[in-house]
Structures are given as structure tokens and as C-alpha cells.
Write an enzyme that holds these catalytic residues in place. Structure first.
Site, PDB file in Angstrom:
ATOM      1  N   HIS A  79       0.836  -1.203   0.000  1.00 47.74           N
ATOM      2  CA  HIS A  79       0.000   0.000   0.000  1.00 47.74           C
ATOM      3  C   HIS A  79       0.875   1.259   0.000  1.00 47.74           C
ATOM      4  CE1 HIS A  79      -3.614   2.386   1.425  1.00 47.74           C
ATOM      5  NE2 HIS A  79      -2.620   3.173   1.819  1.00 47.74           N
ATOM      6  N   GLU A  80       1.886   1.268   0.877  1.00 45.27           N
ATOM      7  CA  GLU A  80       2.780   2.429   0.947  1.00 45.27           C
ATOM      8  C   GLU A  80       3.648   2.554  -0.303  1.00 45.27           C
ATOM      9  OE1 GLU A  80       2.378   4.693   3.130  1.00 45.27           O
ATOM     10  OE2 GLU A  80       0.901   3.509   4.227  1.00 45.27           O
ATOM     11  N   HIS A  83       1.754   4.594  -2.880  1.00 46.64           N
ATOM     12  CA  HIS A  83       1.949   6.038  -2.731  1.00 46.64           C
ATOM     13  C   HIS A  83       3.334   6.456  -3.210  1.00 46.64           C
ATOM     14  CE1 HIS A  83      -1.734   6.474  -0.506  1.00 46.64           C
ATOM     15  NE2 HIS A  83      -1.316   5.750   0.523  1.00 46.64           N
ATOM     16  N   ASP A 176      -5.378   8.885   3.774  1.00 47.42           N
ATOM     17  CA  ASP A 176      -5.487   9.045   2.322  1.00 47.42           C
ATOM     18  C   ASP A 176      -6.737   9.829   1.930  1.00 47.42           C
ATOM     19  OD1 ASP A 176      -3.198   7.520   2.212  1.00 47.42           O
ATOM     20  OD2 ASP A 176      -4.248   5.651   1.768  1.00 47.42           O
TER      21      ASP A 176
END
Length: 391
Positions: A79-80, A83, A176
């Protein structure tokens, strides 16, 4: 956020915060303790028929709990990466990705102010989580019923990744969803104004989450606290950045001709006397007119009182200097102080000559004055030849 570095992927340092090392076994235990109920939830949601009895004997629950917990945090790491890799595409540097108590955080060297870029970067993480949830579900569906243990882990990851994406899209700035909200608000507002509004919404969300957590889950109370603090901190940082736009270190610093320094041969006793009378707790140290170190009250305290006449500044000073250029932005000075945990920075020109000193108090005073002057008033750059009256 500090942590134990475990490697580097795509040039991004990966860290494990101490809290992660505590929460991972706790998650494994919680999942392992609840395998029976989780199997029922998965069976009802996905129409499967996993045999709960086969997964709750002996050490199997704890193995499943560990596998599911590790898989969940790996998904958080991806997930990170979602980004971070998009941010790197836009040219932003990522200081690190850290796994910690509440999942993961990607630390940006600089946050984007273009609303389109921030919008894409913010939604990239939840999109990755949804993709991981779909992949886990596909694996769950194609595996035969005999692979109950693997199907349980995949079903758990399918469910939690979708929940992770949904939760992250709630407007709890700096989550987010809060960043998406700021990006949309910044379409017709300044970045600072959009941040302030998004932070207010984020703090309200944190308050409601905390109230909800009091009745259902104390973990949510802790999460609400960090969301509230994160929203306040980033809003303050953005306001400072807007206030210090076009303000350089030279505009704020105490110039060399008005700067109190100590010689390398000054005794520690004399140093403490000067600190008392001049109300300073740190000085640049010079030798033959050149900067060679910094000495602070904490350095002087390391010497016993009876020995302070025998010791000189050279014996206690720090020779490892963190300096800054007079042409650097004032915000760069704040960032440097935060990164190195110092309260003042010697200002050194291109020739290595000491030209001034900038401290936190200088920056706070300048910020208060700028905010009092109002946003429409520009700051006149300081000419190095200006005569400065003592403050």
C-alpha cells in the site's frame, strides 16, 4: 519516524518501528484466538465451506494467525509502495517507508502542493489495497476446498485489504481520504487554506472515531489520537511554509557582527558565567576567527563543578557541525533543526566563513511578526550590508 532499517527496495529504505515489533505478535495472537469466528465470517461472505474444526486444533490457529498477520503487514507495505512509487514518478523523494503500530507510513522529503499530483498519489495506496484484495479473492476461489489453511489466509487478506482501502479513504486527514479532500479543496483555494480546512475535518473525524472507540474498541481511541495530532502537525507545518515563502536564513538570522561567540580556550567556568549574564544556552566556538564547533549548556554540565576552571570549551564542545547557507530558505532551517534535533544552526557562506546564527527562537519570532503583518505584506530581503540593531 525512526525505525530499524531492514533493507531498501526501489531505492526506498524500509524500516520497522519498535511498535511494529510489539503489534505483530499481538495481531498474530488475536487472529489465532479468533480463527473459528473468522472462518464463519469468511464462509458467509464468500459462500465457501472451510472446515473450522480442522483449523482450530493444536498449533494450527497460531500458525494461521502468524501467517495472516505477516501477510497483512506485507499488504500494508505494498500500500505504501503505491503512494511512494507514484510520488517518485512525479519527482518527489521518499525518505523511508516505516511499518509501525497503526500500519505503515511513507515519509516524503517534500509534500506535493499540486492538487492533481496529490490526488493521484493519495488514491494510489487504496487502489493497491483493492488490487491485493481482488488477487487474494481470486486465489481463494481457485484453490480447492482441501487447502483450508491457505484459503483461510487468502480469505482474511481479501477481506482486510478491502476494509483497509475503505477505511483509508475516510476523510481523516492526514489519512489518504483526508489528502484526497485537501487536493479537491485546493482546486480553488491556496494549499495552506485547503490544508487548514482538511485538518479541521480530520480533527472532527478523529473526535468521532475516539467516541466510537470508547464504546467498541480502545485501539480506535489511540488511532484517533494520532490522527488528531497528525492533522494538527501538518496544518501547522503548512501554515509555517506559507508564512516563510521567499524568506531566507539571512533575513532571520543573527548576523556575525551581533553574534556572541566563545573562544576555544575559554574555561567552562567562564562559559557558564557568560551563559548566566547573557541569557544564552549555546554559542558558536571560534579559533583564530574561524568556526570550529558549538557548545551548549548541556555540554558544560558534563564537567563536575570543582573541575570547571581546569576544563576549557575545546574539551566539551561538539566539533560535528550542522550548518546552513545564508541563502537557504527559512523552512530549510526548520527542517534541518528537526532532523538533527538541534535548536540553533551556524550560518556559513560558500567560503566556510561564519556569517551568523539562526535559532528556533529567531524563527518563532519571525513567524509571529510575519503573521501579524498579514499575508499581503511582502518581506524585504535583508542586504548583507544592512546595519542591524541588537534584538
Amino acid at each position: 519516524m525512526r525505525g530499524i532499517r531492514i533493507g531498501r527496495v526501489f531505492g526506498i529504505p524500509i524500516q520497522l518501528n519498535l511498535t511494529f515489533l510489539l503489534i505483530l505478535p499481538l495481531f498474530a495472537w488475536l487472529i489465532g484466538s479468533d480463527v473459528d469466528e473468522l472462518v464463519q465470517v469468511i464462509n458467509e461472505l464468500f459462500g465457501s465451506a472451510i472446515d473450522a474444526a480442522a483449523l482450530t486444533t493444536g498449533s494450527i490457529p497460531w500458525i494461521l494467525g502468524s501467517a495472516a498477520a505477516i501477510g497483512l503487514f506485507l499488504c500494508v507495505l505494498f500500500h505504501e509502495f503505491g503512494h511512494s512509487l507514484v510520488a517518485m514518478h512525479y519527482g518527489y523523494e521518499i525518505d523511508s517507508i516505516t511499518l509501525w503500530l497503526f500500519g505503515g507510513v511513507a515519509s516524503f522529503a517534500e509534500m506535493p502542493e499540486d492538487w492533481r499530483q496529490e490526488l493521484v498519489i493519495a488514491v494510489a495506496g487504496p487502489i493497491v489495497s483493492v488490487a491485493l484484495g481482488v488477487i487474494s479473492f481470486v486465489g481463494f476461489v481457485v484453490l480447492p476446498a482441501t487447502q483450508g489453511s491457505v484459503k483461510f489466509v487468502l480469505g482474511y487478506l481479501a477481506l482486510t485489504n478491502i476494509l483497509l482501502a475503505v477505511f483509508n479513504m475516510l476523510p481523516g486527514f492526514p489519512m489518504d481520504g483526508g489528502r484526497v479532500l485537501r487536493a479537491l479543496l485546493a482546486r480553488r483555494r491556496s494549499h495552506a487554506r485547503a490544508t487548514k480546512l482538511a485538518a479541521e475535518v480530520g480533527k472532527m473525524f478523529a473526535f468521532l472515531l475516539g467516541i466510537f472507540g470508547l464504546f467498541y474498541n480502545l485501539f480506535l481511541v489511540a488511532l484517533a489520537f494520532f490522527i488528531y495530532m497528525g492533522a494538527s502537525s501538518e496544518a501547522q507545518q503548512t501554515v509555517m511554509k506559507a508564512a516563510f515563502e521567499d524568506v531566507t536564513v539571512r533575513d532571520v538570522m543573527t548576523p556575525r557582527e551581533k553574534l556572541d561567540v566563545v573562544d576555544i580556550r575559554t574555561s567552562v567556568s567562564e562559559l557558564l558565567d557568560r551563559m548566566f549574564y547573557e541569557r544564552h544556552t549555546g554559542y558558536p566556538v571560534v579559533q583564530n576567527g574561524r568556526l570550529v564547533g558549538m557548545v551548549t549548556l548541556n555540554d558544560a554540565r558534563t564537567v563536575d563543578e570543582v573541575e570547571r576552571d581546569a576544563y576549557i570549551v575545546k574539551d566539551v564542545m561538539s566539533g560535528e557541525l550542522t550548518t546552513i547557507s545564508p541563502s537557504a530558505d527559512a523552512m530549510d532551517a526548520i527542517t534541518t533543526m528537526q532532523q538533527h534535533g538541534v535548536g540553533r544552526l551556524p550560518v556559513v557562506d560558500d567560503e566556510g566563513e561564519l556569517v551568523g546564527l539562526i535559532s528556533r527562537s529567531d524563527l518563532v519570532t519571525a513567524l509571529n511578526i510575519i503573521q501579524s503583518r498579514g499575508p499581503s505584506t511582502s518581506i524585504r530581503p535583508r542586504d548583507p550590508t544592512d546595519v542591524i540593531e541588537p534584538r
